[in-house]
Design an enzyme around this catalytic site. Structure first.
Site, mmCIF file in Angstrom:
data_model
loop_
_atom_site.group_PDB
_atom_site.id
_atom_site.type_symbol
_atom_site.label_atom_id
_atom_site.label_comp_id
_atom_site.label_asym_id
_atom_site.label_seq_id
_atom_site.Cartn_x
_atom_site.Cartn_y
_atom_site.Cartn_z
ATOM 1 N N SER A 116 96.686 8.531 83.289
ATOM 2 C CA SER A 116 97.068 7.327 83.979
ATOM 3 C C SER A 116 98.577 7.090 83.422
ATOM 4 O O SER A 116 99.237 7.930 83.365
ATOM 5 C CB SER A 116 96.088 6.042 83.766
ATOM 6 O OG SER A 116 96.361 5.092 84.736
ATOM 7 N N HIS A 126 88.351 6.967 87.919
ATOM 8 C CA HIS A 126 89.653 7.161 87.036
ATOM 9 C C HIS A 126 89.503 7.661 85.807
ATOM 10 O O HIS A 126 88.848 6.835 85.112
ATOM 11 C CB HIS A 126 90.531 6.406 87.430
ATOM 12 C CG HIS A 126 91.984 5.947 86.964
ATOM 13 N ND1 HIS A 126 92.716 7.192 87.386
ATOM 14 C CD2 HIS A 126 92.717 4.978 86.329
ATOM 15 C CE1 HIS A 126 94.135 7.102 86.568
ATOM 16 N NE2 HIS A 126 93.948 6.047 86.252
#
Length: 632
Positions: free
Chosen positions: A242, A372
């Site tokens: 991320s 994620h």
């Protein structure tokens, strides 16, 4: 013995561009590398942070003169409008891309500070930095794999999303690096905080991603200086997921000592091409720019017009070439821009192929789990293969481009340039051996070296010199201290009363390097006081969680002049030094040592210097202050 200093010469097996075969397999697009049929030894990481530091870059455009072009810039076209035609030209073309990226996207990455010191143990790394009278410190954790070292290591930014168990199982150590210690989120662009900004100023236009990358480079500096007992200096990787994937991507692009770069689901401001983000439904560039000061301040001019940028992320992918690159992406979250990321990977892969290193890049978005930053079974084998190939150097598995059909980009829609067949310069003759370095202007913290010039015997032109340094009169590995385009070099940030050994080697424009010169030995002057001195602190300001000591007045109380001083004091438990100025500062436990810098070490009898200061953080409500000030 010289360790980890082999300058990578791009192989002469560079191939002509070919239309990559595209096969639809289990819902994914697999692109075969143009060099996939040639098993090759992995490219060695460079022995220096930036191999193109000596390349003269002229003709950088101004923001106001940039045209609008929806297609990706040609990575092979130089600023003067011509295209590179040989592999040896890539070194300086890469430097042009680096300067463009710094100016318009990330902000400047400063060169190595004047002084970088620290320690490496089985459980931690400490980093102390001083530059132009300002200092900062940070640390990182170390987790070793089983077996006996020294080990390669992967720097993991942020602590989540990376498969650390698989990394250690493959035989690499994990360095747990907190980027927020170097560049904090949640701060305005006019008041950035962290170890980077303590040295370069809170109003620096450099964004957090480049600051985090700078921190990774300083960790590598300390590993290089450590002697290689725990971690190998020439086998470092970097990864993160991320926002930390963005940081890992930038770190790998901007430090050529990093052998393997592995960004995970990096999203906008990471791998995805800036030009593709508006049409994909990914996090907008204005949102990414405004969410945190990740990108450099100058990028604010392009959030609504990325087509005006003279550089894009496919060129940052290319900056990693020919070193190892494994991009992991998530096709299930459009906000991450996976289609634009695949275009960046395909565009950068063209440079890899042109350099004969097509097997050294992997892009993998063919995954089933849409969560994620999840650890994914599909990535575990290629992760360990990449570690074996680029860090352990025991494997040769070729890279793969596995693009999920959910988010498959088409490079042809984004480029109007073709990949050239880069030839070799034809020069394989190394320059002659430079003369033995001769030291002059030796001080307590530096020395100037000069040597007789090398001559280029192959016709490609002498490009410059690499200066190698080793600690002590014997033993200790040589590492690269710097480069020079002339026959002189000034080394700074040395320790007083310490012996160093130096060698010099020449390099030509084709990447050939000469044998190293004979070794010169240099011992710095004493830097401790020759008289008596005192150190008196003044609390300038304090608050519930910290305080500033300014000035820390150092006075020569003796009857003769002194040429240097050293102050020590003890921080209360729980207190942490967060910055300092006008002194070279190191920290060991709670003991702080401050030494003079070049401009304030000479004190006549009775004279004082009052510009030294430092800042400390402390637990909320703790009113204790440092004690035990001593000066020598």
């Amino acid at each position: 013995m010289i360790i980890g200093l082999t300058r990578f010469k791009i192989p002469s097996r560079a191939v002509a561009p070919a239309v990559a075969a595209m096969l639809s397999i289990t819902g994914a697009v697999t692109v075969t590398s143009a060099t996939a049929t040639t098993a090759a030894v992995a490219a060695v990481a460079a022995g220096v942070e930036n191999e193109g530091a000596d390349c003269a870059v002229t003709g950088l455009p101004d923001t106001g003169s940039l045209p609008t072009d929806s297609r990706l810039p040609d990575p092979f076209r130089k600023l003067n409008g011509t295209r590179i035609s040989t592999t040896s030209e890539w070194r300086c073309r890469r430097e042009e891309i680096k300067k463009l990226a710094e100016k318009f996207v990330y902000g400047e990455k400063p060169v190595k500070p004047a002084t970088v010191t620290g320690t490496v143990s089985n459980s931690s790394i400490t980093v102390n930095v001083s530059h132009n009278g300002r200092s900062s410190s940070f640390s990182a954790g170390v987790s070793l794999p089983s077996g006996s070292g020294p080990f390669p290591a992967v720097v993991v930014l942020g602590g989540f999303g990376a498969d650390t168990a698989a990394i250690r199982a493959a035989g690499a150590a994990v360095i747990s690096y907190d980027p927020y210690a170097v560049g904090r989120e949640g701060t305005p662009r006019t008041n950035k905080q962290g170890a980077f900004y303590s040295v370069y100023g809170s109003s620096s236009s450099t964004g957090l991603l480049m600051a985090w990358a700078w921190g990774v480079s300083r960790i590598i500096d300390v590993i290089e200086q450590s002697g290689g007992g725990v971690l190998k200096a020439d086998a470092t990787g970097v990864t993160g997921c991320s926002r930390f994937g963005k940081g890992a991507f930038v770190a790998g692009a901007f430090d050529q000592r990093i052998a393997l770069t592995m960004p995970i689901e990096s999203g906008s401001a990471g791998v995805p091409i800036f030009r593709g983000i508006p049409g994909e439904g990914a996090q907008s560039l204005s949102s990414a720019y405004g969410e945190q000061p990740w990108l450099g301040d100058a990028f604010g001019s392009f959030t609504g017009s990325p087509a005006r940028l003279p550089v894009d992320t496919h060129q940052m992918v290319a900056m990693v070439a020919p070193r190892g690159l494994f991009i992991m992406d998530n096709p299930h979250i459009a906000n991450l821009g996976p289609r634009s990321a695949s275009v960046a990977a395909l565009g950068g892969a063209e440079v890899y192929k042109a350099l004969g290193a097509g097997d050294d890049i992997t892009y993998w978005s063919d995954v089933q789990d849409g969560s994620h930053c999840a650890n994914r079974s599909e990535w575990r084998t290629p992760l360990q293969q990449n570690i074996q190939k680029f860090l352990l150097r025991t494997g040769n598995a070729p890279g793969a481009i596995r693009i999920s059909s959910r988010a498959s980009g088409n490079l042809a829609e984004w480029r109007d340039w073709q990949t050239p067949a880069l030839g070799d310069s034809g020069d394989s003759t190394p320059p002659s051996t430079p003369g033995t370095p001769v030291a002059s202007g030796v001080t307590a913290i530096g020395a100037t070296l000069t040597w007789a010039a090398s001559t280029d015997q192959g016709g490609s032109g002498l490009a410059g010199y690499d200066i190698l340094r080793a600690p002590g009169a014997s033993g200790g590995a040589f590492t690269q201290a710097g480069t020079s385009a002339t026959t002189s070099f000034t080394d700074t940030g040395l320790a007083p009363s310490t012996t160093y050994r130096y060698q010099v080697r020449a390099r030509d424009a084709a990447g050939n390097t000469s044998p190293v010169s004979n070794t010169a030995e240099v011992t710095t002057r004493p830097g401790t006081s020759t008289g008596a001195c005192t150190a008196v602190p003044t609390v300038q300001t304090q608050w519930s969680t910290g305080y500033v000591i300014q000035p820390l007045t150092v006075t020569n109380t003796g009857t003769s002049a002194i040429t240097g001083w050293t102050v020590t004091f003890t921080l209360p438990a729980g207190h942490t030094l967060t910055g300092s100025w006008n002194g070279t500062t190191t920290v060991s436990g709670q003991t702080v040592t401050v030494r003079n810098v070049g401009h304030n070490g000479d004190l006549a009898p009775g004279a004082a210097t009052a510009g030294v200061g430092f800042q400390v953080s402390r637990p909320n409500g703790d009113t204790a202050l440092p004690s035990g000030y001593a000066c020598a």
